[in-house]
Design a protein around this motif. Structure first.
Motif, PDB file in Angstrom:
ATOM      1  N   SER A  34      15.627  88.337  74.364  1.00 56.25           N
ATOM      2  CA  SER A  34      16.398  87.272  73.725  1.00 56.25           C
ATOM      3  C   SER A  34      15.487  86.392  72.872  1.00 56.25           C
ATOM      4  O   SER A  34      14.433  85.934  73.340  1.00 56.25           O
ATOM      5  N   VAL A  35      15.910  86.199  71.629  1.00 51.51           N
ATOM      6  CA  VAL A  35      15.163  85.349  70.695  1.00 51.51           C
ATOM      7  C   VAL A  35      16.087  84.236  70.227  1.00 51.51           C
ATOM      8  O   VAL A  35      17.097  84.503  69.566  1.00 51.51           O
ATOM      9  N   PRO A  36      15.811  82.962  70.562  1.00 48.32           N
ATOM     10  CA  PRO A  36      16.683  81.865  70.108  1.00 48.32           C
ATOM     11  C   PRO A  36      16.489  81.598  68.619  1.00 48.32           C
ATOM     12  O   PRO A  36      15.362  81.571  68.118  1.00 48.32           O
ATOM     13  N   VAL A  37      17.603  81.417  67.921  1.00 45.99           N
ATOM     14  CA  VAL A  37      17.564  81.092  66.496  1.00 45.99           C
ATOM     15  C   VAL A  37      18.521  79.942  66.237  1.00 45.99           C
ATOM     16  O   VAL A  37      19.517  79.756  66.952  1.00 45.99           O
ATOM     17  N   ASP A  38      18.189  79.170  65.226  1.00 44.45           N
ATOM     18  CA  ASP A  38      19.046  78.078  64.764  1.00 44.45           C
ATOM     19  C   ASP A  38      19.716  78.553  63.478  1.00 44.45           C
ATOM     20  O   ASP A  38      19.048  78.704  62.449  1.00 44.45           O
ATOM     21  N   ALA A  39      21.036  78.816  63.530  1.00 41.76           N
ATOM     22  CA  ALA A  39      21.748  79.457  62.423  1.00 41.76           C
ATOM     23  C   ALA A  39      22.649  78.461  61.709  1.00 41.76           C
ATOM     24  O   ALA A  39      23.218  77.555  62.325  1.00 41.76           O
TER      25      ALA A  39
END
Length: 442
Positions: free
Chosen positions: A132-137
């Motif tokens: 899992s890689v957190p991203v701010d979209a």
């Protein structure tokens, strides 16, 4: 061509037909050239768009209204470990790592009236290792020429790097705060070091007074012990009276109250001096309380006079009470720095007696303190740098260049302003403005 001439058609008619054919052919050639030019421009535009998409460090994903992927960029392909051809036609939900991210993405795609500016949300993507890689979209609707929504554009940035940078920035900020606090305390200790000689003299008088009184009390105690021993031994009244007269018991008893009172007064005076020094050197940047600036000015003059510059003249009369909200120790440090700086400037030109003028004006919301010396003033090229850290015009070993810089920072923390100018009558004049206690918001 017919073998014979056609009826009603002469040679000029054939010439017109041939000319029109030439024109049409020329037009076809021109259209073909223009078409090739447009194709070249289109290829260049496509290449430009492709280069931009490839150069983007942020993840780009374009999907239709059902969430089917239509376009990606190199950053997304590298993150998920799949080629662009493999991603096209698949669902965006296949790239999400958990149900929370799926629900958030579905909420955005199902919104029939999304904001034109888009909306932000946090998603977790599956990377090439299925982690899992957190991203701010940021999700922006894609609208056709008809105005109908045909899909969504997702532009995302992995937040792990941002969080790491934020933590580094926060750590750097905390380190800067600690360094600033240490700098402030170091400057205060430097000012305190100037007072060592004066403080030693100031403490010597009450301590010597207390020591003298204690020695007298010790002698009186020996006399009283000798007299009480005779009383307890049952000596005759005549001998007791003679011993009482010899030991001067009456004088002793009369002198005891003044000795005790003087000893207490000397001890209290010593305690006041020590408390004043502790209050000045204490690291209390957050402590804020009502401060009578007249008292602070008086203490600053007293300590500077007791320090290394006892011979100077001060023109100052305490005016109306002027109360500000702040730290008494820090404000005293500011005034001591300004005083010492003025005395150094006036002494450096060889004047017989340095003179300082101090005046305060109390307004409706602020008070203004003006401190002027009889020195040579400040060179015009130095005026704009006088509050810079480590800037000094003093010889090496005579100054650190931190006093005025620290004072400037303290005044700013108190919601005030500190400025300097050359006075028309000569010398430098520092102007300190501070909000009154009634004007400081709670």
């Amino acid at each position: 061509m017919p073998n014979g001439p056609m009826e009603g058609v002469d040679e000029s008619t054939w010439m017109d037909v041939i000319q029109k054919m030439d024109e049409v052919y020329s037009q076809l050639i021109d259209d073909e050239i223009e078409l090739e030019k447009k194709n070249t421009e289109l290829e260049q535009s496509q290449q430009f768009i492709f280069s931009v998409l490839s150069a983007m460090s942020d993840v780009l994903l374009v999907c239709n209204e059902r969430g089917v992927i239509e376009e990606t960029n190199a950053a997304l392909c590298e993150l998920v470990g799949r080629r662009d051809a493999e991603l096209r036609g698949t669902s965006i939900y296949d790239l999400l790592a958990d149900t929370q991210s799926t629900d958030r993405a579905r909420t955005v795609l199902d919104n029939t009236n999304p904001p034109r500016r888009g909306e932000g949300l946090e998603l977790n993507l599956l990377d090439a290792l299925h982690q899992s890689v957190p991203v701010d979209a940021n999700c922006t609707p894609r609208v056709a020429a008809s105005g109908r929504r045909v899909g969504t554009v997702f532009v995302a940035r992995p937040t792990a790097e941002i969080k790491r940078a934020y933590h580094e920035l926060r750590a750097a900020h905390e380190a800067l705060k600690r360094a600033q606090q240490q700098l402030l305390h170091s400057g205060k200790m430097a000012s305190l070091g100037r007072l060592v000689a004066g403080v030693a003299h100031e403490l010597n008088n009450p301590i010597s007074f207390v020591l003298g009184n204690v020695h007298a009390l010790s002698r009186y105690c020996a006399r009283l012990s000798r007299y009480l021993a005779a009383v307890h031994a049952g000596e005759p009244a005549e001998q007791l009276e003679a011993l009482r007269s010899k030991l001067r018991i009456e004088h002793l008893l009369g002198d005891l109250p003044s000795l005790i009172e003087g000893t207490l007064e000397g001890a209290q005076r010593t305690a006041d001096i020590v408390n004043g020094l502790k209050r000045f050197s204490a690291m209390d940047p957050e402590a804020r309380s009502p401060v009578n600036l007249n008292e602070v000015i008086g203490r600053a003059i007293h300590w500077v006079r007791k320090g290394v510059a006892p011979s100077f003249e001060v023109h100052w009369q305490p005016g109306a009470p002027c109360t500000v909200t702040g730290s008494a120790g820090q404000l005293q440090q500011v005034l001591m720095n300004l005083l010492q700086n003025a005395l150094d400037a006036a002494t450096g030109v060889g004047r017989s007696l340095p003179v300082v003028w101090i005046a305060t004006d109390v307004g409706s919301t602020h008070l203004q303190l003006r401190l002027r010396d009889n020195g040579p003033g400040i060179a015009p090229e130095h005026l704009s740098h006088i509050f810079d850290p480590f800037f000094t015009t003093k010889p090496v070993g005579k100054g650190t260049g931190l006093g005025l810089s620290i004072s400037y920072g303290i005044v700013e923390q108190h919601g005030g302003a500190l400025s300097v100018r050359n006075h028309p009558e000569g010398g430098a004049e520092f102007v300190l403005e501070l909000p009154l206690a009634e004007a400081v918001p709670a």
